[in-house]
Motif scaffolding. Structure first.
Motif, PDB file in Angstrom:
ATOM      1  N   GLY A   1      37.588 -47.126 129.048  1.00 21.08           N
ATOM      2  CA  GLY A   1      36.376 -47.802 128.610  1.00 21.08           C
ATOM      3  C   GLY A   1      35.339 -47.742 129.701  1.00 21.08           C
ATOM      4  O   GLY A   1      35.545 -47.115 130.741  1.00 21.08           O
TER       5      GLY A   1
ATOM      6  N   SER B   1      25.740 -56.662 128.240  1.00 25.99           N
ATOM      7  CA  SER B   1      26.590 -56.211 127.145  1.00 25.99           C
ATOM      8  C   SER B   1      26.718 -54.695 127.171  1.00 25.99           C
ATOM      9  O   SER B   1      25.795 -53.977 127.536  1.00 25.99           O
ATOM     10  N   ALA B   2      27.875 -54.248 126.801  1.00 33.52           N
ATOM     11  CA  ALA B   2      28.156 -52.814 126.810  1.00 33.52           C
ATOM     12  C   ALA B   2      27.446 -52.136 125.653  1.00 33.52           C
ATOM     13  O   ALA B   2      27.409 -52.647 124.541  1.00 33.52           O
TER      14      ALA B   2
ATOM     15  N   GLU C   1      32.741 -53.162 130.100  1.00 33.98           N
ATOM     16  CA  GLU C   1      33.806 -53.629 129.207  1.00 33.98           C
ATOM     17  C   GLU C   1      35.030 -54.047 130.008  1.00 33.98           C
ATOM     18  O   GLU C   1      35.645 -55.079 129.724  1.00 33.98           O
TER      19      GLU C   1
END
Length: 146
Positions: free
Chosen positions: A53, A40-41, A57
């Motif tokens: 981004g 997860s970012a 992402e």
């Protein structure tokens, strides 16, 4: 428009489209597996220059888009296959066999083999093929030409 040409194209694509309904879900599963591997970012990640981004992402968005496109492809292909199958179901066994061997699975010397199997001459096989294609086209489109 000559709908017979469209109908023959559909017959030639039929088997590949049917098989794609089994293969596309595998591709979706592969994408989902890739998505679970993307960490997860973090909100404090530094954006990659000119990317809008961070890399994680972007990878996640790319996977989401590909997965949705494949899901739409499945829906469209299912409808396409259902329509062609319904038109094929309007044919009798011999008509379907003739179209299957001459268009769907395209066997070499199909007409010769069919003539032997059905105990008729080649001229009759080609006449039956034309009749079966006409019937299939009308079942699929409602007309032969427009």
């Amino acid at each position: 428009m000559d709908w017979k040409i469209e109908a023959t194209d559909k017959l030639k694509q039929y088997e590949a489209k049917r098989q794609s309904l089994q293969i596309i879900p595998l591709e979706i599963a592969q994408i989902e597996s890739t998505m679970t591997g993307i960490r997860s970012a973090r909100t404090d990640s530094i954006a990659i220059r000119n990317s809008g981004g961070n890399a994680r992402e972007n990878m996640m968005l790319s996977c989401i888009v590909r997965k949705e496109e494949l899901r739409r492809n499945i829906e469209q292909t299912e409808l396409w296959v259902q329509a062609v199958t319904a038109a094929l179901d309007m044919l009798n066994d011999d008509e379907r066999k003739i179209l299957d061997r001459m268009y769907i699975h395209r066997e070499k010397k199909a007409a010769d083999r069919l003539a032997e199997e059905l105990f008729v001459d080649l001229k009759t096989i080609y006449r039956w093929k034309d009749d079966a294609l006409r019937k299939f086209t009308i079942a699929l489109y409602g007309v032969e030409t427009s």
